[in-house]
Motif scaffolding. Structure first.
Motif, short mmCIF file in Angstrom:
data_model
loop_
_atom_site.label_atom_id
_atom_site.label_comp_id
_atom_site.label_asym_id
_atom_site.label_seq_id
_atom_site.Cartn_x
_atom_site.Cartn_y
_atom_site.Cartn_z
N UNK A 1 -2.57 -6.68 -18.76
CA UNK A 1 -1.92 -5.59 -18.06
C UNK A 1 -1.91 -5.86 -16.56
N UNK A 2 -0.89 -5.35 -15.91
CA UNK A 2 -0.78 -5.56 -14.47
C UNK A 2 -1.82 -4.72 -13.74
N UNK A 3 -2.40 -5.26 -12.69
CA UNK A 3 -3.37 -4.55 -11.89
C UNK A 3 -2.98 -4.65 -10.43
N UNK A 4 -3.34 -3.61 -9.68
CA UNK A 4 -3.09 -3.59 -8.24
C UNK A 4 -1.63 -3.87 -7.91
N UNK A 5 -0.74 -3.22 -8.62
CA UNK A 5 0.68 -3.36 -8.33
C UNK A 5 1.00 -2.76 -6.96
N UNK A 6 1.76 -3.49 -6.18
CA UNK A 6 2.17 -2.98 -4.88
C UNK A 6 3.38 -2.07 -5.04
N UNK A 7 3.48 -1.10 -4.14
CA UNK A 7 4.55 -0.12 -4.20
C UNK A 7 5.37 -0.19 -2.92
N UNK A 8 6.64 -0.59 -3.06
CA UNK A 8 7.56 -0.65 -1.93
C UNK A 8 8.61 0.44 -2.09
N UNK A 9 9.06 1.00 -0.98
CA UNK A 9 10.01 2.11 -1.01
C UNK A 9 11.25 1.76 -0.19
N UNK A 10 12.43 2.03 -0.77
CA UNK A 10 13.68 1.84 -0.05
C UNK A 10 13.82 2.93 1.01
N UNK A 11 14.08 2.52 2.25
CA UNK A 11 14.15 3.47 3.35
C UNK A 11 15.58 3.91 3.62
N UNK A 12 15.74 5.24 3.75
CA UNK A 12 17.02 5.81 4.17
C UNK A 12 16.75 6.74 5.35
N UNK A 13 17.46 6.58 6.45
CA UNK A 13 17.19 7.40 7.63
C UNK A 13 17.32 8.88 7.31
N UNK B 1 2.46 -7.15 -18.33
CA UNK B 1 2.17 -8.21 -17.37
C UNK B 1 3.47 -8.73 -16.75
N UNK B 2 3.32 -9.41 -15.63
CA UNK B 2 4.45 -10.14 -15.08
C UNK B 2 4.86 -9.76 -13.68
#
Length: 249
Positions: free
Chosen positions: A1-13, A203-204
């Motif tokens: 299983x995936x661990x410590x997945x990073x979270x990115x967010x698309x920015x809109x003004x 995973x992946x």
């Protein structure tokens, strides 16, 4: 299983009156995906997130981002072009973004039957190769291999089809590259918190990119919780009474 997945967010003004609220809901994200012109470095610095992911930025035209040590330069124009930009600007961190898709299965007629045999339709082998990328219309596996050969350590895979469906991330494509040594970012289709929970169970991937709207609706705490891999089952010792396990007396 995936661990410590990073979270990115698309920015809109945001509009001016919503700016403070937006900054609050984005607080704690690992990165902000920014298009040139949508946000200036000084505006970005007041948003409490980790890295800046600058989409298709030209270092000559966006020179003010060169002083941002947290800036990752994302190129959507294919592996060859990303490698060229990296070679021209080796002091910057470059990440290629590839668009993935699954070809529709087509069929062809087997031809006239011989004798009393039957003619039938068979799937075209060219359409059942599985996941492909628009960069040269090659298989995903081939694209990953080429990315490794070019010396990249991170690859962003975006599914436009999954984004249009809005039913979740294209998790099945991760099975095709399960042994990939690259850090894989995945995007497209994450519209609900449950979609991130599903990602945490496979995973992946090392990071997921979501739309700003989901971040606003769900909140960073709930999204972070969803990305935490479920705790593996652990054996628990059964207490004994007079040498006999409880429940067996």
């Amino acid at each position: 299983m995936s661990e410590e997945l990073k979270l990115f967010v698309q920015y809109k003004p945001p509009v001016a009156e919503q700016q403070e609220a937006l900054h609050t809901c984005l607080a704690g994200a690992d990165g902000l995906v920014v298009a040139p012109g949508s946000c200036r470095p000084e505006q970005r610095r007041v948003i409490p997130v980790g890295d800046t992911l600058l989409i298709d930025g030209d270092p000559e035209q966006e020179s003010d981002w060169l002083e941002d040590d947290s800036c990752l330069w994302v190129c959507t124009r294919g592996l060859a072009e990303t490698a060229r930009m990296r070679d021209e600007w080796p002091e910057l961190t470059w990440v290629p973004q590839l668009t993935v898709y699954k070809p529709a299965i087509s069929y062809r007629f087997s031809g006239p039957a011989i004798g009393e045999g039957f003619s039938f339709y068979i799937p075209d082998s060219a359409s059942i190769k599985g996941w492909q990328v628009t960069d040269g219309d090659v298989s995903l596996v081939e694209a990953v291999t080429r990315a490794i050969d070019l010396g990249f350590d991170t690859l962003w895979l975006d599914s436009r089809e999954a984004e249009v469906r809005g039913k979740g991330l294209a998790l099945e494509m991760l099975e095709k590259i399960s042994d990939c040594p690259l850090a894989i970012w995945i995007s497209g289709g994450a519209k609900e918190v449950a979609h991130l929970r599903n990602l945490a169970c496979v995973d992946g991937a090392t990071a997921v990119v979501i739309d700003q709207q989901l971040a606003r609706e769900a909140g960073m705490d709930l999204l972070r919780q969803a990305l935490t891999a479920p705790t593996a089952f652990q054996e628990v010792a059964v207490p004994e009474v007079m040498g006999v396990p409880v429940g067996e007396a």
